[in-house]
Design an enzyme around this catalytic site. Structure first.
Site, PDB file in Angstrom:
ATOM      1  NE  ARG A  79      18.129  36.925 -58.513  1.00 44.35           N
ATOM      2  CZ  ARG A  79      18.173  38.350 -58.022  1.00 44.35           C
ATOM      3  NH1 ARG A  79      18.318  39.305 -58.728  1.00 44.35           N
ATOM      4  NH2 ARG A  79      17.409  38.637 -56.673  1.00 44.35           N
ATOM      5  CE1 TYR A 106      18.734  23.400 -81.211  1.00 52.65           C
ATOM      6  CE2 TYR A 106      18.344  25.269 -79.685  1.00 52.65           C
ATOM      7  CZ  TYR A 106      18.266  24.055 -79.874  1.00 52.65           C
ATOM      8  OH  TYR A 106      17.897  23.165 -78.851  1.00 52.65           O
ATOM      9  CG  ASP A 133      23.806  30.581 -82.118  1.00 52.84           C
ATOM     10  OD1 ASP A 133      24.894  29.916 -81.630  1.00 52.84           O
ATOM     11  OD2 ASP A 133      22.709  29.782 -81.905  1.00 52.84           O
ATOM     12  CE  LYS A 141      24.211  22.637 -78.324  1.00 49.88           C
ATOM     13  NZ  LYS A 141      23.486  21.975 -77.341  1.00 49.88           N
TER      14      LYS A 141
HETATM   15  C1  LIG Z   1      23.114  26.808 -82.547  1.00 50.56           C
HETATM   16  C2  LIG Z   1      22.623  26.683 -81.244  1.00 50.56           C
HETATM   17  N1  LIG Z   1      22.085  27.800 -80.558  1.00 50.56           N
HETATM   18  C3  LIG Z   1      21.444  27.809 -79.276  1.00 50.56           C
HETATM   19  C4  LIG Z   1      21.311  26.296 -78.727  1.00 50.56           C
HETATM   20  C5  LIG Z   1      20.564  26.465 -77.514  1.00 50.56           C
HETATM   21  O1  LIG Z   1      21.448  25.884 -76.388  1.00 50.56           O
HETATM   22  P1  LIG Z   1      21.011  25.335 -75.125  1.00 50.56           P
HETATM   23  O2  LIG Z   1      20.797  23.812 -75.446  1.00 50.56           O
HETATM   24  O3  LIG Z   1      22.381  25.424 -74.319  1.00 50.56           O
HETATM   25  O4  LIG Z   1      20.034  26.027 -74.639  1.00 50.56           O
HETATM   26  C6  LIG Z   1      21.801  25.293 -79.447  1.00 50.56           C
HETATM   27  C7  LIG Z   1      21.517  23.832 -78.806  1.00 50.56           C
HETATM   28  O5  LIG Z   1      21.701  23.068 -79.551  1.00 50.56           O
HETATM   29  C8  LIG Z   1      22.321  25.487 -80.564  1.00 50.56           C
HETATM   30  O6  LIG Z   1      22.707  24.255 -81.407  1.00 50.56           O
END
Ligand SMILES: Cc1ncc(COP(=O)(O)O)c(C=O)c1O
Length: 414
Positions: free
Chosen positions: A71, A123, A194, A219
């Site tokens: 961890r 998101y 992000d 992604k």
């Molecule tokens: C722009 C963006 N940020 C964060 C996330 C969250 O990621 P996760 O699904 O890996 O938790 C997503 C998920 O689709 C996303 O599109």
């Protein structure tokens, strides 16, 4: 920097500093394949092994080879952190078990009473975290159209601690001027970006003034839709120390196997992103020229309202294209059912093309009123354009227009 018995660079402390020489000297593709990935000193293994272990045997009490418990730190995860830090030209990274855990890890920099100014069309999962979880801990968020820098300035309160930028936005692909938002920052405030949609291949938020970058590595970074993960990256040792503390204290870490899959996927990021973008441009142009399309959203199109900003801020425009077919929600529903190569699935950034309905799928947790305000309505479709052959993708979309048009005619005749 000393090496451990396995040949991996070992910082003196438990920090996850990326090897700095690789950051400073090598190009993007080289860093993706080399940073944090020295051959194993003990066995010569060219590829970073999956250290599938929870614990590490100590030579004597308190004398470790750099790791004591997975961890707190694991060599496979450490290699991934070094690799991804170097892709953002940064010194530090902390890997998490999902993008949402990484967003939460970034927000561990906040305390009760702090305030977030966040981009309005972010998101859906991040919106849920900010709106439904953080208020329980005394953290409030104001959502603002960050394309409007003055409106963003006006949203700042005396207790604002964090600006949360997502650009391009999900799903409408609006572009936020990261440098302009960073210029609003007062001492003690933080800008987090992000960078999931753009990836470090096309956009470098830290170089534009952001303090922290986060990704859903689920992604493009892992790139094959076979692993969920997240990463938080910064150049600031103090911010990194706080995020790394949270990573260990809360324990939302990726396991060694997931770290390995992400590390392996990210090696080909440069190659994949070029192909994603080449196909996405072709898809955007195809849609823009199609009679059955009401609107297309892609920052690479000259008609995109922030195309000039995108050209200035990004090195490329990415692989996501959103659009509205003519015929409203019914047509969109029929279209999403009719594609063959574009799988109807949530997520994005994998080598395979996907289609989704943001209002029902990725943004289900956002209230209907807010979605209407933002333009996330049932006639909107989002494509994650993969790296299959361009001709096949265009043919698939063309067929879906025909099938969904025919379905509409049948419904109208009933
Ligand atoms: C722009 C963006 N940020 C964060 C996330 C969250 O990621 P996760 O699904 O890996 O938790 C997503 C998920 O689709 C996303 O599109």
């Amino acid at each position: 920097m000393p090496n451990d018995a396995f040949g991996h660079s070992q910082p003196a402390s438990r920090s996850t500093a990326a090897p700095e020489a690789a950051v400073a000297t090598n190009g993007f593709a080289t860093r993706a394949i080399r940073s944090g990935q020295d051959p194993c000193f003990a066995t010569g293994s060219t590829i970073v092994p999956v250290y599938q272990t929870a614990t590490f045997t100590q030579d004597e009490i308190g004398v470790t080879k750099g790791f004591d418990y997975s961890r707190s730190g694991n060599p496979t995860r450490r290699a991934l952190e070094s690799q991804l830090a170097s892709l953002e030209n940064a010194r530090f990274a902390s890997a998490f078990g999902s993008g949402m855990a990484a967003a939460n890890g970034t927000c561990s920099l906040l305390r009760a009473g702090d305030h977030i100014v966040a981009v309005a069309d972010l998101y859906g999962g991040t919106h849920r975290l900010f709106s439904e979880v953080f208020p329980r801990y005394g953290i409030e968020t104001t959502y603002v159209d960050m394309c409007d820098v003055e409106a963003t300035r006006a949203a700042v309160r005396p207790n604002t601690k964090l600006f949360w930028v997502e650009t391009p936005t999900n799903p409408l692909l609006r572009i936020i001027d990261i440098a302009a938002i960073a210029a609003l920052k007062k001492p003690g405030q933080i800008v987090a970006a992000d960078n999931t949609f753009a990836t470090p291949f096309w956009q470098s938020p830290l170089e534009l003034g952001a303090d922290v970058v986060m990704h859903s590595t689920t992604k493009y970074l892992s790139g094959h839709s076979d692993v969920v993960g997240g990463i938080v990256i910064t150049n600031d040792p103090d911010l990194h120390a706080q995020i790394a503390f949270h990573q260990n204290a809360v324990g939302a870490i990726p396991g060694p196997w997931d770290s390995y899959l992400t590390l392996r996927g990210a090696k080909t990021l440069a190659l994949r992103m070029r192909e994603h973008e080449r196909n996405a441009r072709a898809v955007a142009q195809f849609l823009a020229g199609h009679d059955d399309v009401a609107e297309v959203y892609y920052p690479g199109l000259a008609s995109h309202p922030q195309h000039e900003l995108a050209k200035r801020q990004m090195r490329g425009f990415g692989g996501v294209v959103s659009f509205r077919p003519r015929g409203g929600a019914e047509r969109a529903r029929a279209f999403a059912k009719a594609t063959g190569i574009f799988n109807l699935a949530t997520s994005l950034g994998g080598v395979e093309s996907l289609i989704c309905s943001p209002t029902v799928m990725t943004h289900a947790s956002v209230s209907p009123e807010r979605k209407r305000e933002l333009g996330i309505t049932e006639d909107l479709l989002r494509l994650s354009v993969g790296i299959e052959d361009e001709a096949d993708l265009l043919a698939d979309l063309g067929r879906a227009f025909e099938i969904s048009r025919a379905a509409g005619l049948v419904l109208a005749a009933l």
